[in-house]
Design a protein around this motif. Sequence first.
Motif, short mmCIF file in Angstrom:
data_model
loop_
_atom_site.label_atom_id
_atom_site.label_comp_id
_atom_site.label_asym_id
_atom_site.label_seq_id
_atom_site.Cartn_x
_atom_site.Cartn_y
_atom_site.Cartn_z
N ARG A 10 0.81 -1.22 0.11
CA ARG A 10 -0.01 -0.03 -0.04
C ARG A 10 0.93 1.22 0.07
O ARG A 10 1.99 1.32 0.93
N VAL A 11 0.57 2.30 -0.97
CA VAL A 11 1.52 3.32 -1.18
C VAL A 11 1.05 4.41 -0.15
O VAL A 11 1.61 5.01 0.58
N SER A 12 -0.27 4.79 -0.40
CA SER A 12 -0.78 5.80 0.54
C SER A 12 -2.39 5.84 0.29
O SER A 12 -3.04 5.28 -0.51
N VAL A 13 -3.03 6.79 1.09
CA VAL A 13 -4.78 6.91 0.84
C VAL A 13 -4.60 8.14 0.46
O VAL A 13 -4.37 9.16 1.07
N ASP A 14 -5.61 8.36 -0.56
CA ASP A 14 -5.75 9.52 -1.00
C ASP A 14 -6.90 10.48 0.16
O ASP A 14 -7.77 9.83 0.36
N THR A 17 -10.42 11.16 -1.76
CA THR A 17 -11.43 10.11 -2.27
C THR A 17 -11.53 8.91 -1.37
O THR A 17 -12.31 8.46 -1.28
N GLY A 18 -10.44 8.80 -0.35
CA GLY A 18 -10.42 7.68 0.63
C GLY A 18 -9.90 6.42 -0.05
O GLY A 18 -9.87 5.46 0.62
N TYR A 19 -9.59 6.59 -1.46
CA TYR A 19 -8.84 5.26 -2.06
C TYR A 19 -7.40 5.12 -1.49
O TYR A 19 -6.72 6.18 -1.63
N THR A 20 -7.26 3.59 -1.59
CA THR A 20 -5.60 3.40 -1.24
C THR A 20 -4.97 3.27 -2.82
O THR A 20 -5.54 2.82 -3.76
N SER A 21 -3.83 3.78 -2.91
CA SER A 21 -2.92 3.25 -4.07
C SER A 21 -2.03 2.19 -3.71
O SER A 21 -1.42 2.27 -2.50
N PHE A 22 -1.78 1.62 -4.51
CA PHE A 22 -0.89 0.19 -4.12
C PHE A 22 0.46 0.02 -5.61
O PHE A 22 0.23 0.81 -6.39
#
Length: 329
Positions: A10-14, A17-22
């Motif tokens: 998991r890279v970070s949470v926006d 928007t609340g979505y996680t980047s991977f």
Amino acid sequence: MTVLDHTITRVSVDEVTGYTSFKLGSFEFRRDEYFAHITWPKGSHIIEIDRFLRAMVRDIGWGFFYGWIFFDDVFGTTNHYGTVDVFAGSYDRGCKEAGIDFLETFSAQAVSEAFEAISRDWISNGYDPLNAPLETGTPIGPKGEERTDPLLRAFIAADRMLGLEGDKPVRSDETGHPVNRAFADLTFDTPDIVCEHGFEGQLHAINLFDHIARSDVTWNPSISAVTRANICCVTSEEHMLPVIHGNDRNEWFIQLSDEIHWQIADKNSGQPRGRIVMKAGDVCAMPADIRHQGFAPKRAMLMVLENGTPGLEARYASGELKPYPVDFG
Ligand SMILES: [Fe+2]
């Protein structure tokens, strides 16, 4: 071939928007309210989020299927049965000529876990990418309430012929599987079963149309009968196949009802090869060297026959077997 044993991180949470980047290997996945963004060392790509998620859950659910799964013309996976390539632009002439194509090979398990983690985070309650678009909500917008039900429809193995005592009941109104609106005009006769004396309780039959008509998913097998390497799947199809499938072997289609339009292109370049419209009763063999995508204007029933013989993909790839099953004349 180098197989990366990377797992998804998991890279970070926006914050908005609340979505996680991977991150998986050199690929990064990020979503916003409308789109999935994929980046790799030499390039980047954008896919409409509904299409991306409908492709991703099927890719996991099908176990990466046979050969190539293109999410669109650029991004996708190739199944090597144990390992899986994740590629961007590797089978797109334009990307290759621009030198931005990229491919990494992972264990199948690593890709499966990665895609499941992404799907889990990016799919909210009220949206089911396995349903027809008219029968589910939208994935557009910020992250909503988390889904707690299974993302994928697990396979349920039959112990006996469907409907025989000792197996699960066949789909019916009582089991919570109503006939889909698209098949409301069909009548479903029950088969006559005349059993030889002494074989009572061992012979049964169901109306397969009745069973398929009660499927709540599209472009996802509803019944699969497996006899050694022969795999027979029946499905209900509506709207478009959310992936473009690149075959690594022949694949037979029998159109059971209504019609499906297929766009067929060269597997490696994407160059158009043909369009066919299959109507009820039509049979075709999709060759081993093509990619194809189906479009069903109205929910349709399709039977797909696959040859699961191990190593078949190598025999087609080497040219030992012709890419089509029959020579006419
Ligand atoms: Fe196919």
